[in-house]
Design a protein around this motif. Sequence first.
Motif, PDB file in Angstrom:
ATOM      1  N   ILE A  29       0.878  -1.170   0.000  1.00  0.00           N
ATOM      2  CA  ILE A  29       0.000   0.000   0.000  1.00  0.00           C
ATOM      3  C   ILE A  29       0.914   1.219   0.000  1.00  0.00           C
ATOM      4  O   ILE A  29       1.535   1.543   1.013  1.00  0.00           O
ATOM      5  N   GLY A  30       1.040   1.845  -1.147  1.00  0.00           N
ATOM      6  CA  GLY A  30       1.928   2.985  -1.275  1.00  0.00           C
ATOM      7  C   GLY A  30       1.239   4.276  -0.869  1.00  0.00           C
ATOM      8  O   GLY A  30       0.058   4.472  -1.148  1.00  0.00           O
ATOM      9  N   VAL A  31       1.999   5.138  -0.209  1.00  0.00           N
ATOM     10  CA  VAL A  31       1.476   6.430   0.251  1.00  0.00           C
ATOM     11  C   VAL A  31       2.366   7.545  -0.297  1.00  0.00           C
ATOM     12  O   VAL A  31       3.590   7.466  -0.192  1.00  0.00           O
ATOM     13  N   ASP A  32       1.756   8.562  -0.877  1.00  0.00           N
ATOM     14  CA  ASP A  32       2.530   9.703  -1.370  1.00  0.00           C
ATOM     15  C   ASP A  32       1.561  10.833  -1.703  1.00  0.00           C
ATOM     16  O   ASP A  32       0.339  10.694  -1.538  1.00  0.00           O
ATOM     17  N   LEU A  33       2.100  11.922  -2.203  1.00  0.00           N
ATOM     18  CA  LEU A  33       1.279  13.060  -2.623  1.00  0.00           C
ATOM     19  C   LEU A  33       0.619  12.817  -3.973  1.00  0.00           C
ATOM     20  O   LEU A  33      -0.326  13.522  -4.348  1.00  0.00           O
ATOM     21  N   HIS A  34       1.134  11.845  -4.722  1.00  0.00           N
ATOM     22  CA  HIS A  34       0.608  11.547  -6.058  1.00  0.00           C
ATOM     23  C   HIS A  34       1.064  10.145  -6.447  1.00  0.00           C
ATOM     24  O   HIS A  34       1.978   9.572  -5.827  1.00  0.00           O
ATOM     25  N   ASP A  35       0.433   9.577  -7.443  1.00  0.00           N
ATOM     26  CA  ASP A  35       0.838   8.271  -7.987  1.00  0.00           C
ATOM     27  C   ASP A  35       1.013   7.216  -6.897  1.00  0.00           C
ATOM     28  O   ASP A  35       2.025   6.512  -6.845  1.00  0.00           O
ATOM     29  N   ALA A  36       0.031   7.102  -6.034  1.00  0.00           N
ATOM     30  CA  ALA A  36       0.105   6.145  -4.925  1.00  0.00           C
ATOM     31  C   ALA A  36      -1.290   5.612  -4.612  1.00  0.00           C
ATOM     32  O   ALA A  36      -2.303   6.177  -5.047  1.00  0.00           O
ATOM     33  N   ASP A  37      -1.341   4.529  -3.883  1.00  0.00           N
ATOM     34  CA  ASP A  37      -2.630   3.957  -3.472  1.00  0.00           C
ATOM     35  C   ASP A  37      -3.367   4.875  -2.508  1.00  0.00           C
ATOM     36  O   ASP A  37      -4.589   4.984  -2.537  1.00  0.00           O
ATOM     37  N   VAL A  38      -2.601   5.498  -1.633  1.00  0.00           N
ATOM     38  CA  VAL A  38      -3.162   6.433  -0.657  1.00  0.00           C
ATOM     39  C   VAL A  38      -2.500   7.788  -0.863  1.00  0.00           C
ATOM     40  O   VAL A  38      -1.268   7.899  -0.833  1.00  0.00           O
ATOM     41  N   ILE A  39      -3.295   8.796  -1.110  1.00  0.00           N
ATOM     42  CA  ILE A  39      -2.793  10.163  -1.278  1.00  0.00           C
ATOM     43  C   ILE A  39      -2.919  10.877   0.050  1.00  0.00           C
ATOM     44  O   ILE A  39      -4.029  10.989   0.602  1.00  0.00           O
ATOM     45  N   ALA A  40      -1.806  11.342   0.592  1.00  0.00           N
ATOM     46  CA  ALA A  40      -1.822  12.006   1.893  1.00  0.00           C
ATOM     47  C   ALA A  40      -0.676  13.000   1.980  1.00  0.00           C
ATOM     48  O   ALA A  40       0.427  12.733   1.505  1.00  0.00           O
ATOM     49  N   ASP A  41      -0.950  14.136   2.606  1.00  0.00           N
ATOM     50  CA  ASP A  41       0.040  15.199   2.805  1.00  0.00           C
ATOM     51  C   ASP A  41       0.521  15.152   4.252  1.00  0.00           C
ATOM     52  O   ASP A  41      -0.213  15.535   5.171  1.00  0.00           O
ATOM     53  N   LEU A  42       1.729  14.691   4.457  1.00  0.00           N
ATOM     54  CA  LEU A  42       2.238  14.492   5.811  1.00  0.00           C
ATOM     55  C   LEU A  42       2.727  15.781   6.467  1.00  0.00           C
ATOM     56  O   LEU A  42       3.215  15.743   7.597  1.00  0.00           O
ATOM     57  N   THR A  43       2.568  16.909   5.798  1.00  0.00           N
ATOM     58  CA  THR A  43       2.944  18.169   6.434  1.00  0.00           C
ATOM     59  C   THR A  43       1.856  18.670   7.377  1.00  0.00           C
ATOM     60  O   THR A  43       2.098  19.583   8.177  1.00  0.00           O
ATOM     61  N   THR A  44       0.656  18.097   7.291  1.00  0.00           N
ATOM     62  CA  THR A  44      -0.465  18.595   8.086  1.00  0.00           C
ATOM     63  C   THR A  44      -1.058  17.507   8.977  1.00  0.00           C
ATOM     64  O   THR A  44      -0.967  16.309   8.674  1.00  0.00           O
ATOM     65  N   ALA A  45      -1.702  17.938  10.047  1.00  0.00           N
ATOM     66  CA  ALA A  45      -2.373  16.996  10.944  1.00  0.00           C
ATOM     67  C   ALA A  45      -3.498  16.271  10.208  1.00  0.00           C
ATOM     68  O   ALA A  45      -3.713  15.065  10.400  1.00  0.00           O
ATOM     69  N   ASP A  46      -4.242  17.004   9.367  1.00  0.00           N
ATOM     70  CA  ASP A  46      -5.323  16.373   8.609  1.00  0.00           C
ATOM     71  C   ASP A  46      -4.780  15.334   7.632  1.00  0.00           C
ATOM     72  O   ASP A  46      -5.370  14.258   7.461  1.00  0.00           O
ATOM     73  N   GLY A  47      -3.658  15.652   6.998  1.00  0.00           N
ATOM     74  CA  GLY A  47      -3.059  14.707   6.068  1.00  0.00           C
ATOM     75  C   GLY A  47      -2.587  13.439   6.758  1.00  0.00           C
ATOM     76  O   GLY A  47      -2.736  12.337   6.222  1.00  0.00           O
ATOM     77  N   ARG A  48      -2.038  13.595   7.940  1.00  0.00           N
ATOM     78  CA  ARG A  48      -1.587  12.430   8.704  1.00  0.00           C
ATOM     79  C   ARG A  48      -2.758  11.571   9.149  1.00  0.00           C
ATOM     80  O   ARG A  48      -2.680  10.337   9.123  1.00  0.00           O
ATOM     81  N   ALA A  49      -3.856  12.241   9.540  1.00  0.00           N
ATOM     82  CA  ALA A  49      -5.059  11.493   9.911  1.00  0.00           C
ATOM     83  C   ALA A  49      -5.633  10.769   8.695  1.00  0.00           C
ATOM     84  O   ALA A  49      -6.116   9.628   8.806  1.00  0.00           O
ATOM     85  N   ASP A  50      -5.578  11.412   7.534  1.00  0.00           N
ATOM     86  CA  ASP A  50      -6.030  10.769   6.297  1.00  0.00           C
ATOM     87  C   ASP A  50      -5.225   9.513   6.008  1.00  0.00           C
ATOM     88  O   ASP A  50      -5.772   8.495   5.584  1.00  0.00           O
ATOM     89  N   LEU A  51      -3.916   9.598   6.211  1.00  0.00           N
ATOM     90  CA  LEU A  51      -3.064   8.435   5.983  1.00  0.00           C
ATOM     91  C   LEU A  51      -3.567   7.239   6.793  1.00  0.00           C
ATOM     92  O   LEU A  51      -3.757   6.145   6.259  1.00  0.00           O
TER      93      LEU A  51
END
Length: 260
Positions: free
Chosen positions: A30-52
Amino acid sequence: MPRTYVVTGAASGIGRAASDLLAERGHRVIGVDLHDADVIADLTTADGRADLVAKVSQASGGTIDAVIANAGLATPTAKTVAVNFFGALATLEGLRPLLAASPAPRAVATASMASLFPPDDALLDALLAGDEPRAMARAAELETGTPEEANSIYATTKRALARWIRRNAAAPEWAGAGIPLNAIAPGVVATPMTQDLIGTQEARDALLGMVPMPLNGIFEPRDCAYLLAWLTSEENAHLCGQVVFIDGGSDVVIRGDSTF
């Protein structure tokens, strides 16, 4: 037996190489990244981390076997603090409950040989205290300071991450729960992150003057992937809190025979 892996920073560099290698070996990634991944998440923010955490929980069905917290930045900016330290910790701690049902849970983070470079003490103290607002404020000061001050951001985040691994690996939540927690510390790897630093022979020579790599020099992400794959495999049942330098000898040259 096929295992389920979560790899952050999976769209390029070391994360992409690790994802490809694990998939080739028959595992689910399960790949995680800002693009081209199974899960799109922005780890710079609390919301992005919760999304992950939420999206990985849904994609995995609630159980995973290993986490490779690899996502990172090397820019002389405050965003590097948000991703390299707080994003990595949120990944490891947020996904730890999903490892509970695995018969052989494993977790690894990507630090760096840059952790050997002098840190900014004020930023390091804020990171180790887990104080993100204070850390981000200090990073913003460094970002607008001298080039040397701005460039200390990356090294400081990687030192803090390595120290966090050492402080927490033996804790009940990790070793006590049967989860080996470790890190790798790469030297100069040929990735999109380093392409501007190694684009010419002059640039490569200058970089290797700072990061001596007597054993085979600059290398490809696949070499890190092999180490990450072993550290997160069932075979690794006893390595605890180790920061494994895969750096062509930088650690040895810089620290000599010191092991502490």
